[in-house]
Design a protein around this motif. Sequence first.
Motif, PDB file in Angstrom:
ATOM      1  N   ILE A  75     -27.653   2.345  -4.406  1.00 33.30           N
ATOM      2  CA  ILE A  75     -26.635   1.291  -4.569  1.00 33.30           C
ATOM      3  C   ILE A  75     -25.504   1.471  -3.558  1.00 33.30           C
ATOM      4  O   ILE A  75     -25.065   0.520  -2.914  1.00 33.30           O
ATOM      5  CB  ILE A  75     -26.058   1.298  -6.003  1.00 33.30           C
ATOM      6  CG1 ILE A  75     -27.180   1.205  -7.045  1.00 33.30           C
ATOM      7  CG2 ILE A  75     -25.052   0.163  -6.173  1.00 33.30           C
ATOM      8  CD1 ILE A  75     -28.001  -0.053  -6.971  1.00 33.30           C
TER       9      ILE A  75
ATOM     10  N   ASP B 107     -20.165   5.370  -5.701  1.00 34.13           N
ATOM     11  CA  ASP B 107     -21.487   4.801  -5.411  1.00 34.13           C
ATOM     12  C   ASP B 107     -21.492   3.270  -5.473  1.00 34.13           C
ATOM     13  O   ASP B 107     -22.412   2.662  -5.997  1.00 34.13           O
ATOM     14  CB  ASP B 107     -22.536   5.359  -6.380  1.00 34.13           C
ATOM     15  CG  ASP B 107     -23.953   5.350  -5.773  1.00 34.13           C
ATOM     16  OD1 ASP B 107     -24.069   5.443  -4.544  1.00 34.13           O
ATOM     17  OD2 ASP B 107     -24.922   5.245  -6.543  1.00 34.13           O
TER      18      ASP B 107
ATOM     19  N   SER C 227     -20.006   1.818  -9.071  1.00 31.88           N
ATOM     20  CA  SER C 227     -20.959   0.767  -8.712  1.00 31.88           C
ATOM     21  C   SER C 227     -20.192  -0.433  -8.157  1.00 31.88           C
ATOM     22  O   SER C 227     -19.323  -0.258  -7.304  1.00 31.88           O
ATOM     23  CB  SER C 227     -21.803   0.411  -9.935  1.00 31.88           C
ATOM     24  OG  SER C 227     -22.918  -0.375  -9.575  1.00 31.88           O
TER      25      SER C 227
ATOM     26  N   HIS D 100     -27.713   7.110  -9.785  1.00 34.80           N
ATOM     27  CA  HIS D 100     -26.565   6.215  -9.904  1.00 34.80           C
ATOM     28  C   HIS D 100     -25.797   6.498 -11.196  1.00 34.80           C
ATOM     29  O   HIS D 100     -24.618   6.148 -11.312  1.00 34.80           O
ATOM     30  CB  HIS D 100     -27.062   4.762  -9.874  1.00 34.80           C
ATOM     31  CG  HIS D 100     -25.982   3.740  -9.717  1.00 34.80           C
ATOM     32  ND1 HIS D 100     -25.087   3.754  -8.676  1.00 34.80           N
ATOM     33  CD2 HIS D 100     -25.651   2.655 -10.481  1.00 34.80           C
ATOM     34  CE1 HIS D 100     -24.262   2.723  -8.791  1.00 34.80           C
ATOM     35  NE2 HIS D 100     -24.574   2.048  -9.883  1.00 34.80           N
TER      36      HIS D 100
ATOM     37  N   SER E  19     -28.620   8.370  -2.943  1.00 37.89           N
ATOM     38  CA  SER E  19     -27.941   7.105  -3.221  1.00 37.89           C
ATOM     39  C   SER E  19     -28.733   5.891  -2.739  1.00 37.89           C
ATOM     40  O   SER E  19     -29.300   5.888  -1.644  1.00 37.89           O
ATOM     41  CB  SER E  19     -26.563   7.098  -2.550  1.00 37.89           C
ATOM     42  OG  SER E  19     -25.939   5.842  -2.686  1.00 37.89           O
TER      43      SER E  19
END
Length: 364
Positions: free
Chosen positions: A229, A198, A170, A252, A227
């Motif tokens: 993010i 991601d 993230s 995610h 996906s």
Amino acid sequence: MSNICDYIKWRGDLTLEQDKFNEIDALILARFSYFPFDNIIEENEIVTIKELGKRFKKQDVSKLPILWPDDKKLFPLMGKSKRFGEMEVTRYINKISIEKEEQFSAITILLPDNTIYISYRGTDNTIVGWKEDFIMSFKSHITSQIDSIKYLEEIGKQYKKEKIRIGGHSKGGNLAIYAATFASEKVKNRIIDIYNADGPGFEKEILETEEYQEIINRIHSYIPQSSIIGRILNNKGKSIIVKSTQKGIMQHDLYTWQLEGKQFVYVHELTNESKIIDETLTALLHNTEPEEREKVINVIFDMLYKTDAETVNQIRKKWFTNTRIMLKFYKDIDNETKEIIIKTIHEILKIAKSNITGIKKKGD
């Protein structure tokens, strides 16, 4: 199909000397920085993951800020395995500042193949952490990004000879790329791989720099097939698309990412849902001024701060009370700001509708 917990059960008895470092190891170490180490490790202490696992076991897990339930499974598995248990970790840092609008955390893992892995934590459960993510939509060089460089440089000075791997999930993936991009040449030349799981991308002003071009071939980006993010802004390089057992935003969760053996299960293209969201966000950023985005985001988070909650969970627990507080705050803001918020929402709906229609036509 298997996930990263199954991988440790299957490969955990093999050290890196027996089976060299791979992309699954990289993802596991990217997730490692999410564990709540605050009460079980000192910043400059060097300790094995096995020892940390023992200390973690003594904690009251119900009171720890654990983001995802599967984290409770992964950490003990790592500590008990030969592959990860004897790895040493150090330089844990965890900074949260509402004033600086920053949530930053990182930890360094010393690997037995004479490399180090710097793991940057992504967005946690704090409101300030979520706000920082949104700030990326109108501002480059945010506070946690600057701190990611400082951390990398400090580790580079402390460990002068080792090659460096860095990664994160993230926002942690974004920080890993940013730190590598703007690190000093001396440190940058020692970086062999950058792992981005991601993570959101960057504005053009960063992507077009010479510094970014120097490291782009060392970036390994992974995104699930729906996906969201990882499609915010742009990373410019190629992304590997991974099969997930979940849908939408829940993909995610990297525990839903599927693997076979020592690599992920790859798919050839993103879902229509991911394409629609990507095109909608891209168009929205293009059609709205950064100042407008900043104003909307500040108002939203000012409303959240009015509740005195520090985490998303605290808002959920007193949902009705907190909703009343936020609605009262919204009622009192000036008409100009309300118009900007309404305009932004209208723009999102209009763009999304157009993109959904476009995707459907392409599928005919």
